[in-house]
Write a protein that holds these residues in place. Structure first.
Motif, PDB file in Angstrom:
ATOM      1  N   ILE A  83       0.940  -1.056   0.057  1.00 13.86           N
ATOM      2  CA  ILE A  83      -0.086   0.098   0.081  1.00 13.86           C
ATOM      3  C   ILE A  83       0.881   1.387  -0.021  1.00 13.86           C
ATOM      4  CG2 ILE A  83      -1.917  -1.252   1.085  1.00 13.86           C
ATOM      5  CD1 ILE A  83      -1.117   0.439   3.708  1.00 13.86           C
ATOM      6  N   THR A  84       0.314   2.290  -0.584  1.00 14.28           N
ATOM      7  CA  THR A  84       1.137   3.631  -0.664  1.00 14.28           C
ATOM      8  C   THR A  84       0.679   4.264   0.716  1.00 14.28           C
ATOM      9  OG1 THR A  84       1.318   3.533  -2.920  1.00 14.28           O
ATOM     10  CG2 THR A  84       1.452   5.633  -1.946  1.00 14.28           C
ATOM     11  N   ILE A  85       1.693   4.586   1.563  1.00 13.49           N
ATOM     12  CA  ILE A  85       1.233   5.777   2.803  1.00 13.49           C
ATOM     13  C   ILE A  85       1.351   7.101   1.792  1.00 13.49           C
ATOM     14  CG2 ILE A  85       1.981   6.510   4.898  1.00 13.49           C
ATOM     15  CD1 ILE A  85       1.322   3.610   4.778  1.00 13.49           C
ATOM     16  N   ASP A  86      -0.083   7.572   1.784  1.00 14.20           N
ATOM     17  CA  ASP A  86      -0.140   8.884   1.491  1.00 14.20           C
ATOM     18  C   ASP A  86      -0.970   9.822   2.051  1.00 14.20           C
ATOM     19  OD1 ASP A  86      -2.686   7.917   0.988  1.00 14.20           O
ATOM     20  OD2 ASP A  86      -2.569   7.660  -1.407  1.00 14.20           O
ATOM     21  N   GLU A  87      -1.209  10.962   1.487  1.00 13.50           N
ATOM     22  CA  GLU A  87      -1.900  12.046   2.579  1.00 13.50           C
ATOM     23  C   GLU A  87      -3.454  11.459   2.639  1.00 13.50           C
ATOM     24  OE1 GLU A  87      -3.226  16.493   1.788  1.00 13.50           O
ATOM     25  OE2 GLU A  87      -1.105  16.319   1.450  1.00 13.50           O
ATOM     26  N   MET A  88      -4.130  10.668   1.650  1.00 16.65           N
ATOM     27  CA  MET A  88      -5.288  10.341   1.656  1.00 16.65           C
ATOM     28  C   MET A  88      -5.556   9.318   3.132  1.00 16.65           C
ATOM     29  SD  MET A  88      -7.874   8.588  -0.949  1.00 16.65           S
ATOM     30  CE  MET A  88      -7.604   7.172  -1.251  1.00 16.65           C
ATOM     31  N   LEU A  89      -4.450   8.548   3.101  1.00 20.22           N
ATOM     32  CA  LEU A  89      -4.229   7.388   4.250  1.00 20.22           C
ATOM     33  C   LEU A  89      -4.300   8.406   5.508  1.00 20.22           C
ATOM     34  CD1 LEU A  89      -4.845   4.788   5.020  1.00 20.22           C
ATOM     35  CD2 LEU A  89      -2.461   4.148   4.763  1.00 20.22           C
ATOM     36  N   ALA A  90      -3.256   8.962   5.499  1.00 18.83           N
ATOM     37  CA  ALA A  90      -2.967  10.069   6.535  1.00 18.83           C
ATOM     38  C   ALA A  90      -4.102  10.587   7.130  1.00 18.83           C
ATOM     39  CB  ALA A  90      -1.682  11.035   6.465  1.00 18.83           C
TER      40      ALA A  90
END
Length: 105
Positions: A3-10
């Motif tokens: 998974i990509t830890i991005d601003e959306m997940l944050a």
């Protein structure tokens, strides 16, 4: 694929924790999620069954550990029991599915 830890997940994690989504908080949560992903990846048999990253439990384990680290950065009381349970379950899936893929079952 991991998974990509991005601003959306944050932002999702900030919403779950009722944290203001300032640039500083988003940077902190993103860093904690990246660290959590590294810990989870090292704790499961990822090489045996790489497709485990598509399991929603994989993402939840990363988020749950990240949330715990938000409040207790050095995990003084260890990993939360829920994370340990999720890692054990993910490992069981990896070992079972990995054996199926390898044909050794």
């Amino acid at each position: 694929m991991l998974i990509t830890i991005d601003e959306m997940l944050a932002k999702q994690v900030c919403d779950e924790l009722h944290i203001d989504q300032t640039d500083e908080e988003l940077a902190t949560v993103t860093a904690l999620l990246n660290g959590s992903q590294a810990i989870i990846d090292d704790s499961i048999e990822l090489a045996t069954y790489p497709a485990i990253v598509d399991n929603p439990l994989y993402t939840r384990a990363i988020i749950t550990l990240g949330q715990a680290m938000y409040y207790d950065r050095n995990l003084a009381n260890g990993q939360p029991k829920a994370v340990i349970l999720m890692v054990d379950h993910l490992n069981a899936i990896c070992l079972t599915k990995g054996a199926d893929v390898d044909g050794s079952k």
